[in-house]
Design a protein around this motif. Structure first.
Motif, PDB file in Angstrom:
ATOM      1  N   PRO A 261      13.783  -2.760 -50.797  1.00  0.00           N
ATOM      2  CA  PRO A 261      12.967  -2.984 -52.002  1.00  0.00           C
ATOM      3  C   PRO A 261      13.813  -2.747 -53.251  1.00  0.00           C
ATOM      4  CG  PRO A 261      12.410  -0.872 -50.969  1.00  0.00           C
ATOM      5  CD  PRO A 261      13.424  -1.522 -50.079  1.00  0.00           C
ATOM      6  N   LEU A 262      13.780  -3.713 -54.175  1.00  0.00           N
ATOM      7  CA  LEU A 262      14.625  -3.681 -55.372  1.00  0.00           C
ATOM      8  C   LEU A 262      13.769  -3.579 -56.632  1.00  0.00           C
ATOM      9  CD1 LEU A 262      16.979  -6.694 -54.466  1.00  0.00           C
ATOM     10  CD2 LEU A 262      17.132  -4.329 -53.656  1.00  0.00           C
ATOM     11  N   PHE A 263      14.375  -3.074 -57.664  1.00  0.00           N
ATOM     12  CA  PHE A 263      13.757  -3.114 -58.992  1.00  0.00           C
ATOM     13  C   PHE A 263      14.796  -3.679 -59.960  1.00  0.00           C
ATOM     14  CE2 PHE A 263      12.553  -0.381 -62.901  1.00  0.00           C
ATOM     15  CZ  PHE A 263      11.992  -1.478 -63.530  1.00  0.00           C
ATOM     16  N   ILE A 264      14.780  -4.992 -60.076  1.00  0.00           N
ATOM     17  CA  ILE A 264      15.651  -5.701 -61.016  1.00  0.00           C
ATOM     18  C   ILE A 264      14.762  -6.422 -62.016  1.00  0.00           C
ATOM     19  CG2 ILE A 264      17.472  -7.417 -61.294  1.00  0.00           C
ATOM     20  CD1 ILE A 264      18.344  -5.013 -59.648  1.00  0.00           C
ATOM     21  N   LEU A 265      14.976  -6.170 -63.282  1.00  0.00           N
ATOM     22  CA  LEU A 265      14.185  -6.795 -64.344  1.00  0.00           C
ATOM     23  C   LEU A 265      14.743  -8.169 -64.719  1.00  0.00           C
ATOM     24  CD1 LEU A 265      13.583  -3.596 -66.451  1.00  0.00           C
ATOM     25  CD2 LEU A 265      11.766  -5.205 -65.856  1.00  0.00           C
ATOM     26  N   TYR A 266      14.629  -8.528 -65.958  1.00  0.00           N
ATOM     27  CA  TYR A 266      15.179  -9.783 -66.475  1.00  0.00           C
ATOM     28  C   TYR A 266      15.974  -9.476 -67.738  1.00  0.00           C
ATOM     29  CZ  TYR A 266      10.905  -9.337 -69.289  1.00  0.00           C
ATOM     30  OH  TYR A 266       9.902  -8.864 -70.096  1.00  0.00           O
ATOM     31  N   ASP A 267      16.874 -10.395 -68.074  1.00  0.00           N
ATOM     32  CA  ASP A 267      17.721 -10.185 -69.253  1.00  0.00           C
ATOM     33  C   ASP A 267      17.788 -11.424 -70.151  1.00  0.00           C
ATOM     34  OD1 ASP A 267      19.205 -11.874 -67.690  1.00  0.00           O
ATOM     35  OD2 ASP A 267      20.966 -10.556 -67.546  1.00  0.00           O
ATOM     36  N   TYR A 268      16.794 -12.310 -70.007  1.00  0.00           N
ATOM     37  CA  TYR A 268      16.684 -13.531 -70.817  1.00  0.00           C
ATOM     38  C   TYR A 268      17.809 -14.526 -70.531  1.00  0.00           C
ATOM     39  CZ  TYR A 268      13.695 -10.271 -73.426  1.00  0.00           C
ATOM     40  OH  TYR A 268      12.744  -9.333 -73.768  1.00  0.00           O
TER      41      TYR A 268
ATOM     42  N   ALA B 164      17.130  -5.995 -71.568  1.00  0.00           N
ATOM     43  CA  ALA B 164      18.362  -6.488 -70.955  1.00  0.00           C
ATOM     44  C   ALA B 164      19.251  -5.327 -70.524  1.00  0.00           C
ATOM     45  CB  ALA B 164      19.100  -7.404 -71.923  1.00  0.00           C
ATOM     46  N   GLU B 165      19.337  -4.297 -71.352  1.00  0.00           N
ATOM     47  CA  GLU B 165      20.150  -3.132 -70.998  1.00  0.00           C
ATOM     48  C   GLU B 165      19.573  -2.421 -69.777  1.00  0.00           C
ATOM     49  OE1 GLU B 165      20.857   1.174 -72.929  1.00  0.00           O
ATOM     50  OE2 GLU B 165      21.580  -0.482 -74.194  1.00  0.00           O
ATOM     51  N   TRP B 166      18.252  -2.291 -69.735  1.00  0.00           N
ATOM     52  CA  TRP B 166      17.593  -1.688 -68.574  1.00  0.00           C
ATOM     53  C   TRP B 166      17.860  -2.530 -67.330  1.00  0.00           C
ATOM     54  CZ3 TRP B 166      11.570  -0.576 -68.292  1.00  0.00           C
ATOM     55  CH2 TRP B 166      11.325   0.289 -67.211  1.00  0.00           C
ATOM     56  N   CYS B 167      17.750  -3.831 -67.465  1.00  0.00           N
ATOM     57  CA  CYS B 167      18.016  -4.746 -66.355  1.00  0.00           C
ATOM     58  C   CYS B 167      19.439  -4.559 -65.823  1.00  0.00           C
ATOM     59  CB  CYS B 167      17.799  -6.184 -66.810  1.00  0.00           C
ATOM     60  SG  CYS B 167      18.279  -7.441 -65.597  1.00  0.00           S
ATOM     61  N   HIS B 168      20.408  -4.504 -66.711  1.00  0.00           N
ATOM     62  CA  HIS B 168      21.801  -4.382 -66.282  1.00  0.00           C
ATOM     63  C   HIS B 168      22.063  -3.038 -65.628  1.00  0.00           C
ATOM     64  CE1 HIS B 168      22.898  -7.645 -69.471  1.00  0.00           C
ATOM     65  NE2 HIS B 168      22.262  -8.128 -68.423  1.00  0.00           N
ATOM     66  N   ALA B 169      21.426  -1.991 -66.116  1.00  0.00           N
ATOM     67  CA  ALA B 169      21.554  -0.677 -65.488  1.00  0.00           C
ATOM     68  C   ALA B 169      21.007  -0.709 -64.065  1.00  0.00           C
ATOM     69  CB  ALA B 169      20.833   0.377 -66.314  1.00  0.00           C
ATOM     70  N   ARG B 170      19.862  -1.366 -63.876  1.00  0.00           N
ATOM     71  CA  ARG B 170      19.289  -1.487 -62.546  1.00  0.00           C
ATOM     72  C   ARG B 170      20.177  -2.314 -61.624  1.00  0.00           C
ATOM     73  NH1 ARG B 170      15.867   2.117 -60.819  1.00  0.00           N
ATOM     74  NH2 ARG B 170      15.872   0.703 -59.027  1.00  0.00           N
TER      75      ARG B 170
END
Length: 288
Positions: A116-123, A161-167
Motif C-alpha cells: 500500500p502506497l501513499f503518493i500524491l500528485y505534483d501537477y 508537490a513537495e509533499w508528493c516528492h517526499a512521499r
C-alpha cells in the motif's frame, strides 16, 4: 486466499452508506480500500466497522478526500498531521496502511508482496509547454477546478508537490527491499499519466498523479497495480502488467447501473497470478 479491491466509496453520501451492507462477505480473503472512503475519520471508521467482519484483512491507502480538512467538521488537523491521525485509527482497527511493513502473503502457492502506497500528485500530468506555475490556471481556462486547492493542505510542507516528492523518496527506498517478489502496488492516484484520462474533464489530470511513478510497475516487479480516483472503472495493461481502476464513485455514477458488490474487483487469485506471470514473460503492451 484471494485479494479484492474497491475505492472511492464516498461515504459522505447517504446512498453510498446504505450500499455498504450489500458488499458480500469473503471471510478468507483480503480487501483493499484504495482511497476516498470518505471525507472524515467517522466515514473511515464506518467502513472499517462494516467491512472488517467480512474479510480476513483490510488494506487502506489514503485518497485526497480523506485528507481534507472541512470547515464544517470538528477535525482540525491538516496535511500530514491529518494523515497521521487516520493511520492511528487504522491501527486501532488492525487495518494495514502505507506506514506498515509490506506483508508477504501466499496466493496459489506463490509469495506476493502487498505494497500500500501513499503518493500524491505534483501537477506534472500536464502538457510539456505548460509550466507548473501555470498548471492550475491552465485547468481553469476550461472551467476545471479542484476542491483540494481549498481543503487539502500540505502542512508542514511548502506545497503539495513537495509533499508528493517526499512521499516518493520514502516509498522508493522501501520498495527496493525484497524486489525479487511479485508485488501488488496500491495507490489512490494512477501511477501513469497515460492512465489518467478523463474524457469529459481532461485538464483535471493535473490533480491525478506524478510522472515520477511512471515506470514503478517495471522497477518494482508489479504483478498488478491498483488505483482509484478517476471514477472510471477499467482494466488496462502496460508492459504486460495489469492496472485496475476500482472506483465506486458518487451515487449518480453507479446507482441504477451497477451494485457496489459488483465493483468489488478480484485483484489476485491463483488464476490471475498465473496470468500475470504469463503476460510479464511475454513483455507485451496491451491496451484494453
Amino acid at each position: 486466499m484471494k485479494l479484492y479491491a474497491i475505492s472511492d466509496l464516498h461515504l459522505g453520501y447517504e446512498a453510498n452508506r446504505r450500499a455498504l451492507s450489500g458488499i458480500s462477505s469473503h471471510p478468507g480473503d483480503w480487501l483493499i480500500l484504495a482511497g476516498d472512503v470518505g471525507e472524515t475519520a467517522a466515514h473511515l471508521e464506518l467502513a472499517f466497522r462494516e467491512l472488517k467482519p467480512r474479510f480476513a484483512k483490510l488494506v487502506w491507502v489514503p485518497g485526497n478526500h480523506e485528507l481534507w480538512t472541512l470547515p464544517s467538521s470538528d477535525e482540525k488537523a491538516r496535511g500530514r498531521f491529518k494523515y497521521d491521525e487516520l493511520v492511528e485509527l487504522c491501527r486501532f482497527y488492525e487495518v494495514l496502511t502505507p506506514e506498515d511493513p509490506y506483508p508477504i502473503v501466499t496466493i496459489g502457492g506463490r509469495e506476493v508482496r502487498i505494497a500500500p502506497l501513499f503518493i500524491l500528485y505534483d501537477y506534472s500530468f500536464r502538457p510539456l509547454h505548460i509550466s507548473i506555475e501555470r498548471a492550475i490556471d491552465w485547468a481553469g481556462e476550461e472551467g476545471i477546478e479542484c476542491a483540494d486547492e481549498v481543503l487539502l493542505h500540505p502542512d508542514p510542507y511548502a506545497d503539495l508537490a513537495e509533499w508528493c516528492h517526499a512521499r516518493c523518496e520514502i516509498t522508493e527506498q522501501r520498495l527496493k527491499t525484497r524486489n525479487d517478489l511479485p508485488t501488488v502496488l496500491i495507490n489512490h492516484f494512477p501511477l501513469r499519466e497515460d492512465l489518467a484520462k478523463l474524457p469529459r474533464i481532461p485538464r483535471f489530470s493535473i490533480w491525478c498523479g506524478t510522472r515520477r511513478t511512471e515506470d514503478w510497475h517495471l522497477r518494482f516487479n508489479a504483478a498488478v497495480v491498483v488505483s482509484g480516483h478517476l471514477h472510471i472503472r477499467s482494466t488496462s495493461h502496460r508492459d504486460g502488467v495489469r492496472f485496475e481502476e476500482v472506483s465506486l464513485g458518487y451515487p449518480r455514477q453507479w446507482s441504477g447501473l451497477i451494485t457496489p458488490d459488483h465493483c468489488v474487483r478480484e485483484i489476485l487469485s491463483e488464476t490471475t497470478l498465473a496470468k500475470a506471470a504469463h503476460l510479464r514473460a511475454g513483455s507485451s503492451t496491451i491496451l484494453t
